[in-house]
Design a protein around this motif. Structure first.
Motif, PDB file in Angstrom:
ATOM      1  N   GLY A  30      47.965  31.810  37.434  1.00 28.13           N
ATOM      2  CA  GLY A  30      47.279  32.399  36.381  1.00 28.13           C
ATOM      3  C   GLY A  30      46.038  33.157  37.215  1.00 28.13           C
ATOM      4  O   GLY A  30      45.426  32.705  38.409  1.00 28.13           O
ATOM      5  N   VAL A  32      45.872  36.096  38.806  1.00 31.05           N
ATOM      6  CA  VAL A  32      45.881  36.721  39.899  1.00 31.05           C
ATOM      7  C   VAL A  32      45.629  38.369  39.617  1.00 31.05           C
ATOM      8  O   VAL A  32      45.858  39.140  40.731  1.00 31.05           O
ATOM      9  CB  VAL A  32      47.182  36.589  40.784  1.00 31.05           C
ATOM     10  CG1 VAL A  32      47.001  35.083  41.376  1.00 31.05           C
ATOM     11  CG2 VAL A  32      48.317  36.795  40.031  1.00 31.05           C
ATOM     12  N   LYS A  34      48.084  40.066  37.309  1.00 26.85           N
ATOM     13  CA  LYS A  34      49.305  40.643  36.576  1.00 26.85           C
ATOM     14  C   LYS A  34      49.161  41.535  35.626  1.00 26.85           C
ATOM     15  O   LYS A  34      49.545  42.671  35.628  1.00 26.85           O
ATOM     16  CB  LYS A  34      50.129  39.669  36.082  1.00 26.85           C
ATOM     17  CG  LYS A  34      50.599  38.462  37.096  1.00 26.85           C
ATOM     18  CD  LYS A  34      51.448  37.643  36.340  1.00 26.85           C
ATOM     19  CE  LYS A  34      50.810  36.586  35.475  1.00 26.85           C
ATOM     20  NZ  LYS A  34      49.631  35.928  36.235  1.00 26.85           N
ATOM     21  N   THR A  35      48.169  40.998  34.671  1.00 30.22           N
ATOM     22  CA  THR A  35      48.079  42.036  33.435  1.00 30.22           C
ATOM     23  C   THR A  35      47.148  43.622  33.762  1.00 30.22           C
ATOM     24  O   THR A  35      47.693  44.436  33.293  1.00 30.22           O
ATOM     25  CB  THR A  35      47.259  41.247  32.284  1.00 30.22           C
ATOM     26  OG1 THR A  35      48.168  40.311  32.023  1.00 30.22           O
ATOM     27  CG2 THR A  35      47.028  41.935  30.921  1.00 30.22           C
ATOM     28  N   SER A  36      46.251  42.951  34.426  1.00 24.45           N
ATOM     29  CA  SER A  36      45.400  44.325  35.215  1.00 24.45           C
ATOM     30  C   SER A  36      46.260  45.310  35.983  1.00 24.45           C
ATOM     31  O   SER A  36      46.178  46.504  35.624  1.00 24.45           O
ATOM     32  CB  SER A  36      44.226  43.989  35.891  1.00 24.45           C
ATOM     33  OG  SER A  36      43.539  42.791  35.354  1.00 24.45           O
ATOM     34  N   ASN A 193      46.961  41.397  45.954  1.00 26.09           N
ATOM     35  CA  ASN A 193      45.895  41.800  44.989  1.00 26.09           C
ATOM     36  C   ASN A 193      44.518  41.095  45.321  1.00 26.09           C
ATOM     37  O   ASN A 193      44.647  40.037  45.976  1.00 26.09           O
ATOM     38  CB  ASN A 193      46.288  41.651  43.466  1.00 26.09           C
ATOM     39  CG  ASN A 193      45.145  42.287  42.627  1.00 26.09           C
ATOM     40  OD1 ASN A 193      44.641  43.405  42.942  1.00 26.09           O
ATOM     41  ND2 ASN A 193      45.051  41.766  41.437  1.00 26.09           N
ATOM     42  N   ARG A 194      43.523  41.828  45.187  1.00 28.59           N
ATOM     43  CA  ARG A 194      42.147  41.432  45.681  1.00 28.59           C
ATOM     44  C   ARG A 194      41.826  41.000  46.925  1.00 28.59           C
ATOM     45  O   ARG A 194      40.951  40.104  46.995  1.00 28.59           O
ATOM     46  CB  ARG A 194      42.036  40.314  44.472  1.00 28.59           C
ATOM     47  CG  ARG A 194      42.273  40.576  43.009  1.00 28.59           C
ATOM     48  CD  ARG A 194      41.544  39.543  42.170  1.00 28.59           C
ATOM     49  NE  ARG A 194      40.064  39.712  42.238  1.00 28.59           N
ATOM     50  CZ  ARG A 194      39.345  38.866  41.369  1.00 28.59           C
ATOM     51  NH1 ARG A 194      39.765  38.221  40.350  1.00 28.59           N
ATOM     52  NH2 ARG A 194      38.102  39.039  41.316  1.00 28.59           N
ATOM     53  N   VAL A 226      46.541  45.856  46.885  1.00 23.06           N
ATOM     54  CA  VAL A 226      45.543  46.498  45.791  1.00 23.06           C
ATOM     55  C   VAL A 226      44.268  45.858  46.382  1.00 23.06           C
ATOM     56  O   VAL A 226      44.418  44.412  46.427  1.00 23.06           O
ATOM     57  CB  VAL A 226      45.877  46.100  44.424  1.00 23.06           C
ATOM     58  CG1 VAL A 226      44.881  46.840  43.767  1.00 23.06           C
ATOM     59  CG2 VAL A 226      47.437  46.762  44.171  1.00 23.06           C
ATOM     60  N   PRO A 227      43.361  46.363  46.704  1.00 21.59           N
ATOM     61  CA  PRO A 227      42.046  45.789  47.059  1.00 21.59           C
ATOM     62  C   PRO A 227      41.471  44.975  46.123  1.00 21.59           C
ATOM     63  O   PRO A 227      41.363  45.526  44.963  1.00 21.59           O
ATOM     64  CB  PRO A 227      41.291  46.959  47.645  1.00 21.59           C
ATOM     65  CG  PRO A 227      41.684  48.095  47.372  1.00 21.59           C
ATOM     66  CD  PRO A 227      43.166  47.697  46.733  1.00 21.59           C
ATOM     67  N   GLU A 228      40.264  44.236  46.554  1.00 20.20           N
ATOM     68  CA  GLU A 228      39.369  43.841  45.726  1.00 20.20           C
ATOM     69  C   GLU A 228      38.620  44.946  45.027  1.00 20.20           C
ATOM     70  O   GLU A 228      38.187  45.624  45.968  1.00 20.20           O
ATOM     71  CB  GLU A 228      38.490  42.733  46.088  1.00 20.20           C
ATOM     72  CG  GLU A 228      37.138  42.337  45.406  1.00 20.20           C
ATOM     73  CD  GLU A 228      37.673  41.430  44.229  1.00 20.20           C
ATOM     74  OE1 GLU A 228      38.718  40.644  44.217  1.00 20.20           O
ATOM     75  OE2 GLU A 228      36.703  41.458  43.216  1.00 20.20           O
ATOM     76  N   ASP A 229      38.185  45.197  43.727  1.00 16.16           N
ATOM     77  CA  ASP A 229      37.623  46.328  43.357  1.00 16.16           C
ATOM     78  C   ASP A 229      36.580  46.061  42.325  1.00 16.16           C
ATOM     79  O   ASP A 229      37.396  45.628  40.920  1.00 16.16           O
ATOM     80  CB  ASP A 229      38.719  47.518  43.039  1.00 16.16           C
ATOM     81  CG  ASP A 229      37.743  49.019  42.894  1.00 16.16           C
ATOM     82  OD1 ASP A 229      36.895  48.773  42.559  1.00 16.16           O
ATOM     83  OD2 ASP A 229      38.579  49.942  43.206  1.00 16.16           O
ATOM     84  N   ALA A 233      37.135  44.647  37.052  1.00 16.22           N
ATOM     85  CA  ALA A 233      36.119  43.911  36.295  1.00 16.22           C
ATOM     86  C   ALA A 233      35.630  44.920  35.449  1.00 16.22           C
ATOM     87  O   ALA A 233      35.351  44.449  34.220  1.00 16.22           O
ATOM     88  CB  ALA A 233      35.124  42.972  37.051  1.00 16.22           C
ATOM     89  N   VAL A 236      37.912  45.889  32.358  1.00 14.38           N
ATOM     90  CA  VAL A 236      37.998  44.638  31.277  1.00 14.38           C
ATOM     91  C   VAL A 236      36.936  44.540  30.284  1.00 14.38           C
ATOM     92  O   VAL A 236      37.156  44.858  29.138  1.00 14.38           O
ATOM     93  CB  VAL A 236      38.120  43.158  31.948  1.00 14.38           C
ATOM     94  CG1 VAL A 236      37.991  42.075  30.852  1.00 14.38           C
ATOM     95  CG2 VAL A 236      39.359  43.075  32.753  1.00 14.38           C
TER      96      VAL A 236
HETATM   97  N1  LIG Z   1      41.772  44.306  42.376  1.00 13.04           N
HETATM   98  C1  LIG Z   1      41.171  43.573  41.486  1.00 13.04           C
HETATM   99  N2  LIG Z   1      39.812  43.629  41.974  1.00 13.04           N
HETATM  100  C2  LIG Z   1      38.686  43.036  41.278  1.00 13.04           C
HETATM  101  N3  LIG Z   1      39.201  42.141  40.005  1.00 13.04           N
HETATM  102  C3  LIG Z   1      40.440  42.017  39.693  1.00 13.04           C
HETATM  103  C4  LIG Z   1      41.596  42.825  40.305  1.00 13.04           C
HETATM  104  N4  LIG Z   1      42.561  42.682  39.676  1.00 13.04           N
HETATM  105  C5  LIG Z   1      42.560  41.693  38.845  1.00 13.04           C
HETATM  106  N5  LIG Z   1      40.936  41.504  38.744  1.00 13.04           N
HETATM  107  C6  LIG Z   1      40.280  40.570  37.974  1.00 13.04           C
HETATM  108  O1  LIG Z   1      40.960  39.182  37.464  1.00 13.04           O
HETATM  109  C7  LIG Z   1      40.943  38.889  36.450  1.00 13.04           C
HETATM  110  C8  LIG Z   1      42.394  38.084  35.937  1.00 13.04           C
HETATM  111  O2  LIG Z   1      43.145  39.469  35.794  1.00 13.04           O
HETATM  112  P1  LIG Z   1      44.547  39.439  34.830  1.00 13.04           P
HETATM  113  O3  LIG Z   1      44.993  40.697  35.123  1.00 13.04           O
HETATM  114  O4  LIG Z   1      44.033  38.835  33.494  1.00 13.04           O
HETATM  115  O5  LIG Z   1      45.305  38.034  35.621  1.00 13.04           O
HETATM  116  P2  LIG Z   1      46.542  37.544  35.166  1.00 13.04           P
HETATM  117  O6  LIG Z   1      47.230  38.567  34.307  1.00 13.04           O
HETATM  118  O7  LIG Z   1      47.572  37.435  36.434  1.00 13.04           O
HETATM  119  O8  LIG Z   1      46.296  36.360  34.518  1.00 13.04           O
HETATM  120  C9  LIG Z   1      40.325  39.706  35.750  1.00 13.04           C
HETATM  121  O9  LIG Z   1      38.985  39.388  35.094  1.00 13.04           O
HETATM  122  C10 LIG Z   1      40.467  41.012  36.362  1.00 13.04           C
HETATM  123  O10 LIG Z   1      39.335  41.920  35.989  1.00 13.04           O
END
Ligand SMILES: Nc1ncnc2c1ncn2[C@@H]1O[C@H](COP(=O)(O)OP(=O)(O)O)[C@@H](O)[C@H]1O
Ligand SMILES: [Mg+2]
Length: 281
Positions: A30, A32, A34-36, A193-194, A226-229, A233, A236
């Motif tokens: 979890g 990672v 996915k939802t974003s 991702n990240r 997809v890079p860390e960006d 955050a 969200v």
């Molecule tokens: N490319 C990214 N760079 C920085 N933070 C990210 C990135 N993708 C996701 N995040 C952060 O990671 C956290 C988990 O993301 P989320 O989409 O809820 O994951 P999942 O649905 O896989 O559980 C969130 O706080 C989100 O902002």
């Protein structure tokens, strides 16, 4: 599910599909992204002229509505129980995307028996009148229900980060999917991702592809980096997908590329029914 139905479910696994070209985002671990990514990918498809249906099928923690700042009237649980029609459940999100919100802890879906899967498909049967493509956000892990849903998509995207635990769990998910039915192999793709840099992302993808080849005899292809960006955050906090809040951010551009790549693999054509706003070159 009784024994007979369970056997039937396994036999037909991987053959039933969503009624539209579709991608599902899954992961072993979890958190990672996915939802974003699902939300930003849906928005990118819409900017590229597609009508999008975003399904929140996270059985445990539903939060597409949170990420997009939507106020759901009804959820997928109401749809499955027949309480509401598809139109009554759908909410309009940014760029005109249609969202089917999930209920947190949706017990009906969590069961995810054959009956539920068929019921979901039944409820979505005329989704083609409203959308060109389906994006499904799934829960993390390898629970039966998740595996059922992954297999409904034309492209099953396994999302990982460079973190060793995410990497290991991504491999475990791919392995379980293949054990169920090798025919899904060509539909499983990787998204990293990240990552801190493109080099790191490519090296994660190569390492995972190498273990998949060596231990599963399967070519795990990567369709997106997809890079860390920090825009992710910030998104969200503002309850906006990063592709909406900051379309020029690195992550947003990467997801727009991913959307184009997926559109071409799904045979979506060039996206002629472009929306009035936010048309992308
Ligand atoms: N490319 C990214 N760079 C920085 N933070 C990210 C990135 N993708 C996701 N995040 C952060 O990671 C956290 C988990 O993301 P989320 O989409 O809820 O994951 P999942 O649905 O896989 O559980 C969130 O706080 C989100 O902002
Ligand atoms: Mg999620």
């Amino acid at each position: 599910v009784n024994g007979q139905a369970h056997k039937l479910a396994l036999r037909t696994w991987g053959r039933k599909r969503f009624p539209l070209p579709s991608v599902a985002l899954a992961s072993g671990k979890g958190g990672v992204g996915k939802t974003s990514l699902s939300c930003s990918l849906a928005v990118s498809f819409a900017r590229q002229g597609r009508r999008v249906l975003l399904l929140d099928l996270d059985l445990g923690l539903a939060n597409v509505d949170m990420v997009l700042g939507l106020a759901p009237r009804a959820t997928v649980a109401d749809l499955l129980t027949g309480e509401c029609s598809l139109d009554e459940c759908l909410v309009r999100g940014p760029e005109g995307i249609l969202v089917l919100p999930a209920a947190s802890g949706a017990a009906e879906l969590a069961a995810a028996s054959l009956g539920d899967r068929n019921r979901l498909l039944e409820c979505l049967a005329d989704a083609g009148e409203r959308a060109d493509v389906i994006v499904a956000d799934l829960g993390a892990g390898v629970a039966h229900g998740v595996l059922e849903l992954v297999a409904l998509a034309d492209l099953a995207l396994i999302v990982t980060t460079p973190e060793p635990t995410a990497f290991t769990d991504a491999y475990a998910l791919a392995k379980l999917l293949l054990q169920r039915d090798r025919r899904v192999a060509e539909r499983i793709k990787l998204v990293v991702n990240r990552s801190a840099s493109h080099d790191e992302s490519v090296s994660v993808a190569h390492r995972l592809a190498r273990v998949a080849r060596q231990f599963l005899g399967f070519e795990l292809e990567t369709v997106g980096h997809v890079p860390e960006d920090p825009a992710a955050a910030r998104g969200v906090l503002r309850r906006q997908a990063f592709a909406v809040a900051e379309p020029d951010a690195k992550a947003s551009r990467a997801v727009a590329r991913l959307a184009r790549e997926l559109a071409s693999r799904l045979g979506l054509g060039s996206g002629l029914s472009a929306p009035v706003l936010g048309v992308e070159a």
